[in-house]
Design an enzyme around this catalytic site. Structure first.
Site, mmCIF file in Angstrom:
data_model
loop_
_atom_site.group_PDB
_atom_site.id
_atom_site.type_symbol
_atom_site.label_atom_id
_atom_site.label_comp_id
_atom_site.label_asym_id
_atom_site.label_seq_id
_atom_site.Cartn_x
_atom_site.Cartn_y
_atom_site.Cartn_z
ATOM 1 N N ASP A 37 -26.612 73.635 82.053
ATOM 2 C CA ASP A 37 -25.143 73.559 82.148
ATOM 3 C C ASP A 37 -24.581 74.976 82.133
ATOM 4 O OD1 ASP A 37 -22.297 72.768 81.738
ATOM 5 O OD2 ASP A 37 -23.132 70.834 81.210
ATOM 6 N N ASN A 90 -26.741 65.081 87.196
ATOM 7 C CA ASN A 90 -25.468 64.556 86.686
ATOM 8 C C ASN A 90 -24.296 65.521 86.890
ATOM 9 O OD1 ASN A 90 -23.677 63.129 84.476
ATOM 10 N ND2 ASN A 90 -24.024 65.208 83.716
ATOM 11 N N TYR A 156 -14.271 65.314 96.688
ATOM 12 C CA TYR A 156 -15.148 64.751 95.641
ATOM 13 C C TYR A 156 -15.754 63.431 96.115
ATOM 14 C CZ TYR A 156 -16.367 62.434 91.195
ATOM 15 O OH TYR A 156 -17.014 61.754 90.188
ATOM 16 N N LYS A 160 -19.801 62.203 96.812
ATOM 17 C CA LYS A 160 -20.466 61.076 96.156
ATOM 18 C C LYS A 160 -21.109 60.147 97.188
ATOM 19 C CE LYS A 160 -19.907 62.594 92.105
ATOM 20 N NZ LYS A 160 -21.093 62.994 91.337
ATOM 21 N N THR A 191 -14.102 60.645 80.111
ATOM 22 C CA THR A 191 -14.633 62.006 79.942
ATOM 23 C C THR A 191 -13.606 62.986 80.505
ATOM 24 O OG1 THR A 191 -15.630 62.085 82.119
ATOM 25 C CG2 THR A 191 -16.998 61.154 80.357
HETATM 26 N N1 LIG Z 1 -16.160 60.048 84.253
HETATM 27 C C1 LIG Z 1 -15.997 59.259 85.282
HETATM 28 O O1 LIG Z 1 -15.019 58.487 85.346
HETATM 29 C C2 LIG Z 1 -16.992 59.279 86.419
HETATM 30 C C3 LIG Z 1 -16.893 58.275 87.403
HETATM 31 C C4 LIG Z 1 -17.806 58.272 88.439
HETATM 32 C C5 LIG Z 1 -18.789 59.240 88.498
HETATM 33 N N2 LIG Z 1 -18.861 60.199 87.527
HETATM 34 C C6 LIG Z 1 -19.905 61.199 87.636
HETATM 35 O O2 LIG Z 1 -20.608 61.277 86.409
HETATM 36 C C7 LIG Z 1 -21.148 62.603 86.272
HETATM 37 C C8 LIG Z 1 -20.773 63.168 84.918
HETATM 38 O O3 LIG Z 1 -19.376 63.291 84.850
HETATM 39 P P1 LIG Z 1 -18.557 63.385 83.471
HETATM 40 O O4 LIG Z 1 -17.525 62.355 83.568
HETATM 41 O O5 LIG Z 1 -19.485 63.390 82.331
HETATM 42 O O6 LIG Z 1 -17.862 64.816 83.685
HETATM 43 P P2 LIG Z 1 -17.735 66.115 82.740
HETATM 44 O O7 LIG Z 1 -16.793 67.017 83.432
HETATM 45 O O8 LIG Z 1 -17.440 65.702 81.340
HETATM 46 O O9 LIG Z 1 -19.205 66.736 82.766
HETATM 47 C C9 LIG Z 1 -19.710 67.427 83.886
HETATM 48 C C10 LIG Z 1 -20.659 68.475 83.390
HETATM 49 O O10 LIG Z 1 -21.177 69.188 84.528
HETATM 50 C C11 LIG Z 1 -21.178 70.573 84.218
HETATM 51 N N3 LIG Z 1 -21.139 71.413 85.420
HETATM 52 C C12 LIG Z 1 -20.104 71.539 86.290
HETATM 53 N N4 LIG Z 1 -20.390 72.451 87.228
HETATM 54 C C13 LIG Z 1 -21.641 72.918 86.955
HETATM 55 C C14 LIG Z 1 -22.491 73.865 87.572
HETATM 56 N N5 LIG Z 1 -22.112 74.548 88.670
HETATM 57 N N6 LIG Z 1 -23.704 74.078 87.041
HETATM 58 C C15 LIG Z 1 -24.100 73.412 85.920
HETATM 59 N N7 LIG Z 1 -23.334 72.502 85.288
HETATM 60 C C16 LIG Z 1 -22.123 72.252 85.810
HETATM 61 C C17 LIG Z 1 -19.924 70.753 83.356
HETATM 62 O O11 LIG Z 1 -19.939 71.976 82.655
HETATM 63 C C18 LIG Z 1 -19.976 69.521 82.481
HETATM 64 O O12 LIG Z 1 -20.729 69.752 81.309
HETATM 65 C C19 LIG Z 1 -20.606 63.409 87.448
HETATM 66 O O13 LIG Z 1 -21.562 63.437 88.494
HETATM 67 C C20 LIG Z 1 -19.395 62.595 87.887
HETATM 68 O O14 LIG Z 1 -19.064 62.808 89.230
HETATM 69 C C21 LIG Z 1 -17.986 60.235 86.490
#
Ligand SMILES: NC(=O)c1ccc[n+]([C@@H]2O[C@H](COP(=O)([O-])OP(=O)(O)OC[C@H]3O[C@@H](n4cnc5c(N)ncnc54)[C@H](O)[C@@H]3O)[C@@H](O)[C@H]2O)c1
Length: 255
Positions: A37, A90, A156, A160, A191
């Site tokens: 991360d 992720n 975005y 996906k 989140t």
């Molecule tokens: N939360 C939702 O509603 C939701 C819905 C559908 C899909 N998702 C997917 O779930 C996954 C996790 O999302 P989340 O909700 O936990 O988001 P979040 O923003 O809480 O976590 C994302 C993490 O990715 C890290 N990150 C971002 N850019 C980075 C980089 N260049 N290198 C390394 N790390 C990096 C961030 O620092 C963070 O810790 C993502 O792929 C997101 O698209 C989330």
């Protein structure tokens, strides 16, 4: 005996949100987990907390858009723990919340860099030790918006869709090596990413929250709801599952 006993895993974006919940579930089930991360404080704090009971987690500051950083970090994991069984792609960003006619090329590229190129780079280097071992499991994060549309964050949502198709193609390419590749499609999960989408929604934050509550027949998701599904796909319980899309959305896309 844990469901991931003695497995070695990498979770990108594991410092917070769904990634951190996945790291915690993996460790609870016996895995050792490398967190990649850019959030140093959060990542180090999580690793330190988990390591109170033994050497089960590591944190590496890795920007997944950097080929050099990804290659070095994956090599450090296999050097430390001797193998690599699981990659969870992720990490992602939402980027700008504007309709396509207002998005700049730079804004478009940034989201694709993290969400698509980052997933490609981590797969590129993680799959190599898995090919030598002739086993492994990769879980890629798509979204409900890799399956259906919504009136926000067009770049975005496009990323996906891309990660879904990368999962299917990689599932075909690496099946002969005993490596499974699957996609998860979370619905709205509470989140930072979810709140950022809400705060930047063109019709306003409250309109977004009301819309999302309405669209999820069960309820909004919690990070562990998604982490439990990633755990299943990563584990041997899913040994005949590859190229699959596991929708984790409280019923959103059934309508
Ligand atoms: N939360 C939702 O509603 C939701 C819905 C559908 C899909 N998702 C997917 O779930 C996954 C996790 O999302 P989340 O909700 O936990 O988001 P979040 O923003 O809480 O976590 C994302 C993490 O990715 C890290 N990150 C971002 N850019 C980075 C980089 N260049 N290198 C390394 N790390 C990096 C961030 O620092 C963070 O810790 C993502 O792929 C997101 O698209 C989330």
């Amino acid at each position: 005996m844990g469901r991931l006993q003695d497995k070695i895993a990498i979770v990108t974006g594991g410092a917070r949100g769904i990634g951190a919940a996945t790291v915690r579930r993996f460790v609870e089930e016996g895995a050792r987990v490398a967190i990649f991360d850019v959030l140093v404080d959060d990542g180090e704090a999580l690793a330190a907390e988990l390591n109170r009971d033994g050497d089960v987690a590591s944190f590496s500051k890795v920007d997944i858009t950097s080929e050099r950083e990804v290659e070095a970090a994956v090599a450090a994991v296999t050097a430390k723990w001797g193998r690599l069984d699981i990659l969870v792609n992720n990490a992602a960003i939402t980027g700008v919340n504007k309709f396509a006619h207002e998005v700049t090329v730079e804004e478009w590229d940034r989201v694709f860099d993290v969400n698509v190129k980052g997933t490609f780079l981590c797969t590129k280097y993680a799959v190599r030790p898995m090919m030598e071992q002739r086993s492994g499991s990769i879980v890629n994060f798509s979204s409900i918006y890799g399956l259906i549309g919504n009136d926000d964050v067009p770049p975005y949502h496009a990323t996906k869709g891309a990660t879904l198709m990368m999962s299917k193609t990689d599932a075909m390419c690496y099946a002969p090596y005993g490596i499974r590749v699957n996609a998860v499609h979370p619905g709205s999960t509470m989140t930072e990413i979810f709140m950022k989408c809400a705060e930047t929604y063109p019709k306003g934050k409250q309109a977004y929250l009301d819309m999302m509550k309405e669209k999820h027949p069960l309820r909004l998701g919690e990070p562990v709801d998604v982490a439990n599904c990633v755990l299943f796909l990563a584990s041997e319980e899913a040994r005949f599952v590859t190229g699959a899309s596991l929708v984790v959305d409280g019923g959103y896309t059934t309508q």
